[in-house]
Scaffold this motif. Structure first.
Motif, PDB file in Angstrom:
ATOM      1  N   PHE A 185       0.834  -1.201   0.000  1.00 47.03           N
ATOM      2  CA  PHE A 185       0.000   0.000   0.000  1.00 47.03           C
ATOM      3  C   PHE A 185       0.871   1.254   0.000  1.00 47.03           C
ATOM      4  CE2 PHE A 185      -2.255   3.217   2.650  1.00 47.03           C
ATOM      5  CZ  PHE A 185      -3.225   3.553   1.730  1.00 47.03           C
ATOM      6  N   ARG A 186       1.959   1.257   0.784  1.00 48.68           N
ATOM      7  CA  ARG A 186       2.869   2.405   0.791  1.00 48.68           C
ATOM      8  C   ARG A 186       3.504   2.611  -0.584  1.00 48.68           C
ATOM      9  NH1 ARG A 186       7.220   1.977   3.256  1.00 48.68           N
ATOM     10  NH2 ARG A 186       7.131  -0.151   4.091  1.00 48.68           N
ATOM     11  N   ALA A 187       3.882   1.513  -1.228  1.00 51.44           N
ATOM     12  CA  ALA A 187       4.464   1.615  -2.577  1.00 51.44           C
ATOM     13  C   ALA A 187       3.446   2.175  -3.562  1.00 51.44           C
ATOM     14  CB  ALA A 187       4.952   0.248  -3.027  1.00 51.44           C
ATOM     15  N   TYR A 188       2.206   1.767  -3.416  1.00 48.50           N
ATOM     16  CA  TYR A 188       1.151   2.288  -4.299  1.00 48.50           C
ATOM     17  C   TYR A 188       0.959   3.785  -4.079  1.00 48.50           C
ATOM     18  CZ  TYR A 188      -3.476   3.483  -5.966  1.00 48.50           C
ATOM     19  OH  TYR A 188      -4.525   4.120  -6.585  1.00 48.50           O
ATOM     20  N   LEU A 189       0.894   4.177  -2.789  1.00 47.08           N
ATOM     21  CA  LEU A 189       0.696   5.603  -2.501  1.00 47.08           C
ATOM     22  C   LEU A 189       1.833   6.451  -3.054  1.00 47.08           C
ATOM     23  CD1 LEU A 189      -0.751   6.059   1.102  1.00 47.08           C
ATOM     24  CD2 LEU A 189      -1.876   6.376  -1.089  1.00 47.08           C
ATOM     25  N   LYS A 190       3.070   5.957  -2.938  1.00 46.12           N
ATOM     26  CA  LYS A 190       4.226   6.704  -3.436  1.00 46.12           C
ATOM     27  C   LYS A 190       4.097   6.944  -4.944  1.00 46.12           C
ATOM     28  CE  LYS A 190       8.407   8.463  -3.264  1.00 46.12           C
ATOM     29  NZ  LYS A 190       9.557   7.598  -3.017  1.00 46.12           N
ATOM     30  N   GLU A 191       3.707   5.930  -5.682  1.00 45.60           N
ATOM     31  CA  GLU A 191       3.529   6.081  -7.131  1.00 45.60           C
ATOM     32  C   GLU A 191       2.326   6.946  -7.451  1.00 45.60           C
ATOM     33  OE1 GLU A 191       5.372   5.068  -9.809  1.00 45.60           O
ATOM     34  OE2 GLU A 191       6.856   4.717  -8.222  1.00 45.60           O
ATOM     35  N   PHE A 192       1.285   6.812  -6.648  1.00 51.12           N
ATOM     36  CA  PHE A 192       0.056   7.576  -6.900  1.00 51.12           C
ATOM     37  C   PHE A 192       0.314   9.077  -6.787  1.00 51.12           C
ATOM     38  CE2 PHE A 192      -3.706   9.655  -4.991  1.00 51.12           C
ATOM     39  CZ  PHE A 192      -4.580   9.550  -6.071  1.00 51.12           C
ATOM     40  N   VAL A 193       0.947   9.515  -5.690  1.00 52.03           N
ATOM     41  CA  VAL A 193       1.193  10.952  -5.500  1.00 52.03           C
ATOM     42  C   VAL A 193       2.289  11.447  -6.437  1.00 52.03           C
ATOM     43  CG1 VAL A 193       0.350  10.979  -3.132  1.00 52.03           C
ATOM     44  CG2 VAL A 193       2.767  10.518  -3.563  1.00 52.03           C
ATOM     45  N   SER A 194       3.240  10.569  -6.800  1.00 49.31           N
ATOM     46  CA  SER A 194       4.318  10.976  -7.716  1.00 49.31           C
ATOM     47  C   SER A 194       3.771  11.277  -9.100  1.00 49.31           C
ATOM     48  CB  SER A 194       5.384   9.882  -7.807  1.00 49.31           C
ATOM     49  OG  SER A 194       6.015   9.671  -6.562  1.00 49.31           O
ATOM     50  N   ASN A 195       2.703  10.624  -9.484  1.00 47.50           N
ATOM     51  CA  ASN A 195       2.122  10.811 -10.815  1.00 47.50           C
ATOM     52  C   ASN A 195       0.905  11.729 -10.803  1.00 47.50           C
ATOM     53  OD1 ASN A 195       3.547   8.763 -12.802  1.00 47.50           O
ATOM     54  ND2 ASN A 195       3.291   7.681 -10.856  1.00 47.50           N
ATOM     55  N   HIS A 196       0.596  12.292  -9.641  1.00 48.87           N
ATOM     56  CA  HIS A 196      -0.567  13.196  -9.533  1.00 48.87           C
ATOM     57  C   HIS A 196      -0.219  14.534 -10.181  1.00 48.87           C
ATOM     58  CE1 HIS A 196      -4.018  15.285  -7.873  1.00 48.87           C
ATOM     59  NE2 HIS A 196      -4.451  14.153  -7.352  1.00 48.87           N
ATOM     60  N   ASP A 197      -1.101  15.032 -11.035  1.00 48.42           N
ATOM     61  CA  ASP A 197      -0.794  16.262 -11.779  1.00 48.42           C
ATOM     62  C   ASP A 197      -0.892  17.526 -10.918  1.00 48.42           C
ATOM     63  OD1 ASP A 197      -3.530  16.134 -11.466  1.00 48.42           O
ATOM     64  OD2 ASP A 197      -3.993  16.896 -13.471  1.00 48.42           O
ATOM     65  N   LYS A 198      -1.398  17.427  -9.698  1.00 52.35           N
ATOM     66  CA  LYS A 198      -1.512  18.590  -8.814  1.00 52.35           C
ATOM     67  C   LYS A 198      -0.443  18.616  -7.720  1.00 52.35           C
ATOM     68  CE  LYS A 198      -5.211  20.185 -10.812  1.00 52.35           C
ATOM     69  NZ  LYS A 198      -5.166  21.446 -11.595  1.00 52.35           N
ATOM     70  N   ILE A 199       0.531  17.716  -7.801  1.00 51.28           N
ATOM     71  CA  ILE A 199       1.585  17.634  -6.796  1.00 51.28           C
ATOM     72  C   ILE A 199       2.874  18.208  -7.367  1.00 51.28           C
ATOM     73  CG2 ILE A 199       2.939  16.090  -5.334  1.00 51.28           C
ATOM     74  CD1 ILE A 199      -0.041  16.407  -4.603  1.00 51.28           C
ATOM     75  N   HIS A 200       3.554  19.041  -6.548  1.00 49.09           N
ATOM     76  CA  HIS A 200       4.807  19.671  -6.970  1.00 49.09           C
ATOM     77  C   HIS A 200       5.919  18.620  -6.956  1.00 49.09           C
ATOM     78  CE1 HIS A 200       7.744  22.758  -7.613  1.00 49.09           C
ATOM     79  NE2 HIS A 200       6.871  23.731  -7.429  1.00 49.09           N
ATOM     80  N   LYS A 201       6.490  18.349  -8.130  1.00 54.50           N
ATOM     81  CA  LYS A 201       7.474  17.275  -8.255  1.00 54.50           C
ATOM     82  C   LYS A 201       8.870  17.687  -7.776  1.00 54.50           C
ATOM     83  CE  LYS A 201       4.313  14.787 -10.324  1.00 54.50           C
ATOM     84  NZ  LYS A 201       3.253  15.800 -10.510  1.00 54.50           N
ATOM     85  N   ASP A 202       9.135  19.006  -7.663  1.00 50.02           N
ATOM     86  CA  ASP A 202      10.474  19.466  -7.281  1.00 50.02           C
ATOM     87  C   ASP A 202      10.618  19.694  -5.782  1.00 50.02           C
ATOM     88  OD1 ASP A 202      11.240  19.437  -9.944  1.00 50.02           O
ATOM     89  OD2 ASP A 202      10.523  21.482 -10.283  1.00 50.02           O
ATOM     90  N   MET A 203       9.587  19.373  -5.019  1.00 52.72           N
ATOM     91  CA  MET A 203       9.640  19.541  -3.574  1.00 52.72           C
ATOM     92  C   MET A 203       9.561  18.174  -2.888  1.00 52.72           C
ATOM     93  SD  MET A 203       7.449  22.996  -2.853  1.00 52.72           S
ATOM     94  CE  MET A 203       8.021  24.574  -3.466  1.00 52.72           C
ATOM     95  N   THR A 204       9.719  18.206  -1.585  1.00 52.80           N
ATOM     96  CA  THR A 204       9.740  16.957  -0.806  1.00 52.80           C
ATOM     97  C   THR A 204       8.495  16.119  -1.086  1.00 52.80           C
ATOM     98  OG1 THR A 204      10.958  18.086   0.943  1.00 52.80           O
ATOM     99  CG2 THR A 204       9.940  15.982   1.503  1.00 52.80           C
ATOM    100  N   LEU A 205       8.724  14.826  -1.328  1.00 54.31           N
ATOM    101  CA  LEU A 205       7.621  13.905  -1.592  1.00 54.31           C
ATOM    102  C   LEU A 205       7.901  12.618  -0.825  1.00 54.31           C
ATOM    103  CD1 LEU A 205       5.934  13.386  -5.028  1.00 54.31           C
ATOM    104  CD2 LEU A 205       6.314  11.450  -3.513  1.00 54.31           C
ATOM    105  N   LEU A 206       7.151  12.412   0.259  1.00 54.15           N
ATOM    106  CA  LEU A 206       7.376  11.259   1.130  1.00 54.15           C
ATOM    107  C   LEU A 206       6.062  10.558   1.444  1.00 54.15           C
ATOM    108  CD1 LEU A 206       9.847  12.612   3.849  1.00 54.15           C
ATOM    109  CD2 LEU A 206      10.389  11.018   2.014  1.00 54.15           C
TER     110      LEU A 206
END
Length: 420
Positions: free
Chosen positions: A333-354
């Motif tokens: 589930f954690r691996a899924y969430l990481k990919e989900f938010v990484s590919n979300h078009d409303k999330i800033h990709k150049d900032m911290t993503l955990l």
């Protein structure tokens, strides 16, 4: 200079055959009336001619700052000085034989000129302040504080000059006495002096500017800065109430400025969801096959299957879960969430993503999402955050997980009933 000009005018009147020192009331009245007429003519020439022409030129110009000056009627207020000057020159001549009346009118007109001039300068300063607001200069410098300080300085200058004119004394005479009252002035204008010094510090260090979102719990302030004046900072809170904070309090006390968040282009989401520990377990083969069809997990399962196969091939009795490495539903589930938010078009990709697991508590195992949205506007930010967690709560059963939820009174009663 004023006296020399009056003597020159008297000489011109004598050359034209006009008695500049009338001895009877009729002649005096005529000269007073003529002075008033000349003052009115001078005013109409300036107001209807010069000022109107300049306003037409301003309206046709392409720049905006002169329109603001016209909106504050700066030229109109300066035009009142012309008739006052004419009267100041002519009325004392008309009242030459009436020394007391001439002296009184001379002083009153001089004070009136000072008042009219200060009033016009005030309008020009207000226009300058508005120009600074329109051009966003006030976001970098406390222009309003400087304008208010200059107004205060002009007020004292006008008062001293007016008193010196009425008392027929040099302004230096009153300024020398002002030094004696310095202690009283410091006491009366303590907030003004502290506010001005604080305004300079706020501007020099860019601590707060108009439009910033600040939070200062001590004063109940949580909203946008609307105005930074000489003594106070006006904050409109998000509930539309107004909080006035002393300017020096922002220097001496702690407050939070959210400007950095707005300028960075990213707004943080830091929220966790507590997983019921009793729902955590190893994935069965059937669950692995089913979950491997999820697009965000295809690469994860491909890498993990090879990694676990290599490790378990070197372990004796690998069919025992305690001896081998197995995939868990919470890890997947954690691996899924990481990919989900990484590919979300409303999330800033150049900032911290955990996506991280926190220490378990009495309310389960928290899975925290620490990310930044690429839209800092409050409403849009809340919408993005809500959509992400709506998806999380809905997708948990696919992994065999449950959100921890403390039992209510009815749940406890139902458990007791089941035991019976």
């Amino acid at each position: 200079m004023d006296q020399e000009l009056r003597l020159q005018i008297s000489q011109w009147l004598s050359d034209w055959g006009v008695n500049s020192t009338p001895s009877d009331g009729v002649s005096t009245s005529v000269l007073v009336f003529a002075s008033l007429v000349l003052a009115m003519i001078a005013y109409l020439i300036v107001r209807r001619g010069v000022v109107r022409t300049m306003n037409i030129v301003i309206q046709r110009s392409k720049v905006n700052w002169d329109d603001i000056f016209m909106g504050h009627n700066v030229l109109e207020k300066f035009s009142y000085i012309v008739p006052a000057l004419v009267l100041d020159l002519l009325l004392p001549i008309a009242l030459t034989e009436h020394h007391l009346m001439s002296s009184l009118m001379d002083r009153l007109l001089s004070v009136s000129i000072v008042i009219i001039l200060i009033r016009a300068v005030y309008s020009a300063l207000d226009a300058f302040n508005e120009i600074a607001d329109v051009n966003l200069v006030s976001r970098r410098l406390p222009i309003k504080s400087f304008v208010q300080l200059f107004k205060l300085f002009l007020f004292f200058v006008a008062v001293i000059i007016s008193i010196s004119v009425i008392a027929d004394q040099s302004p230096l005479y009153f300024l020398s006495g002002l030094g004696v009252a310095t202690g009283l002035v410091m006491l009366v204008f303590r907030d003004t002096i502290l506010g001005f010094v604080a305004g300079i510090q706020l501007a020099a260090n860019r601590m707060v500017s108009t439009g910033d979102w600040i939070q200062m719990d001590k004063y109940g302030a949580d909203g946008a800065v609307e105005e930074v004046s000489l003594t106070t900072v006006k904050v409109r809170n998000w509930d539309q109430t107004i909080t006035m904070i002393p300017a020096y309090a922002l220097v001496s006390d702690a407050f939070k400025n959210w400007r950095g968040m707005s300028e960075s282009g990213g707004r943080r989401i830091k929220r966790s969801v507590s997983i019921d520990i009793h729902s955590i377990g190893f994935l069965s083969e059937e669950e692995r096959v089913r979950l491997s069809k999820i697009n965000h997990l295809k690469a994860y399962f491909a890498a993990k299957n090879d990694e676990l196969a290599d490790f378990n091939s070197q372990v004796d009795d690998a069919d025992m879960p305690v001896n081998s490495r197995q995939l868990t539903n919470i890890g997947t589930f954690r691996a899924y969430l990481k990919e989900f938010v990484s590919n979300h078009d409303k999330i800033h990709k150049d900032m911290t993503l955990l996506v991280r697991q926190l220490a378990p508590t009495s309310e389960g195992v928290p899975i925290e999402i620490y990310i930044f949205t690429n839209d800092t506007r409050w409403g849009f930010y809340e919408g993005i955050q809500g959509d992400i967690f709506d998806h999380i709560f809905a997708i948990l059963p696919e992994f065999g997980l449950r959100v921890f939820q403390g039992p209510t009174g009815s749940d406890i009663r139902s458990l007791k009933a089941d035991k019976r």
